[in-house]
Enzyme design. Structure first.
Site, mmCIF file in Angstrom:
data_model
loop_
_atom_site.group_PDB
_atom_site.id
_atom_site.type_symbol
_atom_site.label_atom_id
_atom_site.label_comp_id
_atom_site.label_asym_id
_atom_site.label_seq_id
_atom_site.Cartn_x
_atom_site.Cartn_y
_atom_site.Cartn_z
ATOM 1 N N SER A 8 0.838 -1.204 0.000
ATOM 2 C CA SER A 8 0.000 0.000 0.000
ATOM 3 C C SER A 8 0.868 1.247 0.000
ATOM 4 C CB SER A 8 -0.900 0.013 1.237
ATOM 5 O OG SER A 8 -1.436 1.316 1.391
ATOM 6 N N HIS A 33 -1.207 -1.188 -4.336
ATOM 7 C CA HIS A 33 -2.460 -0.900 -3.633
ATOM 8 C C HIS A 33 -2.527 0.602 -3.340
ATOM 9 C CE1 HIS A 33 -5.949 -2.008 -1.121
ATOM 10 N NE2 HIS A 33 -5.538 -1.041 -0.302
ATOM 11 N N ASP A 35 -4.768 3.714 -1.801
ATOM 12 C CA ASP A 35 -5.866 4.034 -0.889
ATOM 13 C C ASP A 35 -6.364 5.467 -1.106
ATOM 14 O OD1 ASP A 35 -6.067 1.638 0.806
ATOM 15 O OD2 ASP A 35 -3.981 2.111 1.313
ATOM 16 N N MET A 37 -9.043 8.231 0.061
ATOM 17 C CA MET A 37 -9.947 8.558 1.187
ATOM 18 C C MET A 37 -10.516 9.963 0.991
ATOM 19 S SD MET A 37 -7.497 7.370 4.293
ATOM 20 C CE MET A 37 -6.595 5.828 4.238
ATOM 21 N N HIS A 66 -8.369 1.205 -3.950
ATOM 22 C CA HIS A 66 -9.308 0.983 -2.848
ATOM 23 C C HIS A 66 -9.969 2.313 -2.507
ATOM 24 C CE1 HIS A 66 -9.599 -0.171 1.737
ATOM 25 N NE2 HIS A 66 -10.792 -0.011 1.178
ATOM 26 N N MET A 68 -12.170 4.551 -0.405
ATOM 27 C CA MET A 68 -12.825 4.747 0.888
ATOM 28 C C MET A 68 -13.552 6.077 0.811
ATOM 29 S SD MET A 68 -9.733 3.298 3.207
ATOM 30 C CE MET A 68 -8.617 3.349 1.827
ATOM 31 N N MET A 137 -11.372 -5.871 5.411
ATOM 32 C CA MET A 137 -10.601 -4.924 6.218
ATOM 33 C C MET A 137 -10.260 -5.595 7.553
ATOM 34 S SD MET A 137 -10.198 -2.398 4.273
ATOM 35 C CE MET A 137 -9.186 -1.551 5.470
ATOM 36 N N GLY A 142 -8.981 3.929 7.107
ATOM 37 C CA GLY A 142 -8.695 5.355 7.328
ATOM 38 C C GLY A 142 -7.236 5.631 7.634
ATOM 39 N N GLY A 144 -3.038 3.902 8.090
ATOM 40 C CA GLY A 144 -2.076 2.814 8.056
ATOM 41 C C GLY A 144 -1.527 2.597 9.460
ATOM 42 N N ASP A 175 -6.611 -6.503 4.112
ATOM 43 C CA ASP A 175 -6.060 -5.151 4.145
ATOM 44 C C ASP A 175 -6.022 -4.600 5.568
ATOM 45 O OD1 ASP A 175 -5.169 -2.647 3.530
ATOM 46 O OD2 ASP A 175 -6.953 -2.031 2.411
ATOM 47 N N GLY A 176 -4.797 -4.410 6.087
ATOM 48 C CA GLY A 176 -4.625 -3.753 7.381
ATOM 49 C C GLY A 176 -3.851 -4.589 8.380
ATOM 50 N N GLY A 177 -2.708 -4.063 8.798
ATOM 51 C CA GLY A 177 -1.936 -4.719 9.847
ATOM 52 C C GLY A 177 -1.297 -6.036 9.423
ATOM 53 N N GLY A 197 1.216 -2.159 4.095
ATOM 54 C CA GLY A 197 1.695 -0.787 3.962
ATOM 55 C C GLY A 197 2.909 -0.545 4.817
HETATM 56 C C1 DX5 Z 1 -6.361 1.479 5.586
HETATM 57 C C2 DX5 Z 1 -5.911 1.186 4.199
HETATM 58 C C3 DX5 Z 1 -4.814 0.196 4.135
HETATM 59 C C4 DX5 Z 1 -3.544 0.663 4.784
HETATM 60 C C5 DX5 Z 1 -2.780 -0.561 5.230
HETATM 61 O O1 DX5 Z 1 -7.448 2.306 5.538
HETATM 62 O O2 DX5 Z 1 -6.970 0.679 3.416
HETATM 63 O O3 DX5 Z 1 -4.561 -0.208 2.791
HETATM 64 O O4 DX5 Z 1 -2.753 1.418 3.923
HETATM 65 O O5 DX5 Z 1 -1.686 -0.135 5.963
HETATM 66 P P1 DX5 Z 1 -0.972 -1.041 7.040
HETATM 67 O O6 DX5 Z 1 -0.440 -2.231 6.271
HETATM 68 O O7 DX5 Z 1 0.091 -0.156 7.565
HETATM 69 O O8 DX5 Z 1 -1.994 -1.450 8.027
HETATM 70 ZN ZN ZN Z 2 -6.487 -0.259 1.420
#
Ligand code: DX5
Ligand code: ZN
Length: 216
Positions: A8, A33, A35, A37, A66, A68, A137, A142, A144, A175-177, A197
């Protein structure tokens, strides 16, 4: 199918997007990827079309966008023109999800649906065959750098069962963590695409880190 890795760019250095895009080109990453927002659907604003255009100029791999944002329908053609290969909208942001997915596909993109952590898999029962990618998710969208929500493993297994039952070709993206600590368990549960990310861009050697995820 080998697991796809989608770093990401939210965690990239925005003053060095060309450098970071070229790094991903050289790496074993499969998708970029991206993001987007809007500060309405999520309590944060990342970047919009001009930044995506700048990344697209340098990227040699598919762009996994993606959204959001609320009212994603109004921008579908624009994201197609900007070169998106996969366009993911949020289930929670679409009143007429079936129509939105058909529009994405008619613009030549793969159609993705993202589910927030609180949204159950059952909402996809009647639409799964129309979805190319489900983005689960594993943090609240929102930002990273948040911690992975453990309930995701159960959701991946439930979603995999639904996909098999309906004989659908849908890919499961997480997606996330995501890190090397949870990647194996996610893949075993049925994940096909891992977004990462901060784990990738925060690493001393992102190319090696991507290679490490790819090996799992
Ligand atoms: C969160 C995003 C993710 C984010 C992931 O809203 O959709 O794609 O960038 O970041 P990490 O991998 O740091 O959780
Ligand atoms: Zn994302």
């Amino acid at each position: 199918m080998p697991t796809l890795i989608a770093p990401s760019l939210l965690a990239a250095d925005f003053a060095n997007l060309q450098r970071d895009s070229e790094m991903l080109n050289k790496s074993e990453a499969d998708w970029f990827h991206i993001d987007i927002m809007d500060g309405v659907f999520v309590p944060n604003i990342s970047f919009g079309m001009p930044a995506l255009k700048a990344i697209a100029k340098h990227a040699t791999k598919p762009l996994d966008v993606h959204l959001m944002i609320v009212n994603p329908d109004q921008y579908i053609e624009t994201f197609a023109e900007l070169g998106s290969a996969v366009l993911t909208v949020h289930y929670e942001a679409c009143d007429h999800l079936h129509r939105t997915l058909q529009k994405i596909k008619s613009c030549g993109m793969k159609a993705g649906v993202a589910l927030n952590p609180h949204t159950p898999i059952t909402v996809l029962e009647s639409i799964i065959k129309d979805v190319d990618v489900v983005c689960l998710m594993s943090v609240n969208p929102g930002f990273g750098g948040q911690s992975f929500i453990e309930e995701t493993y159960t959701k991946v297994r439930t979603l995999k069962t639904l996909i098999r039952e309906k004989e659908s070709a849908t890919l499961i993206e997480i997606d996330g963590g995501v890190t090397n600590k949870n990647a194996k368990q996610l893949i075993n549960a049925g994940a096909d695409v891992l977004v990462a990310g901060s784990y990738v861009f925060g690493a001393e050697d992102p190319i090696q880190t991507i290679a490490g995820l790819k090996e799992i």
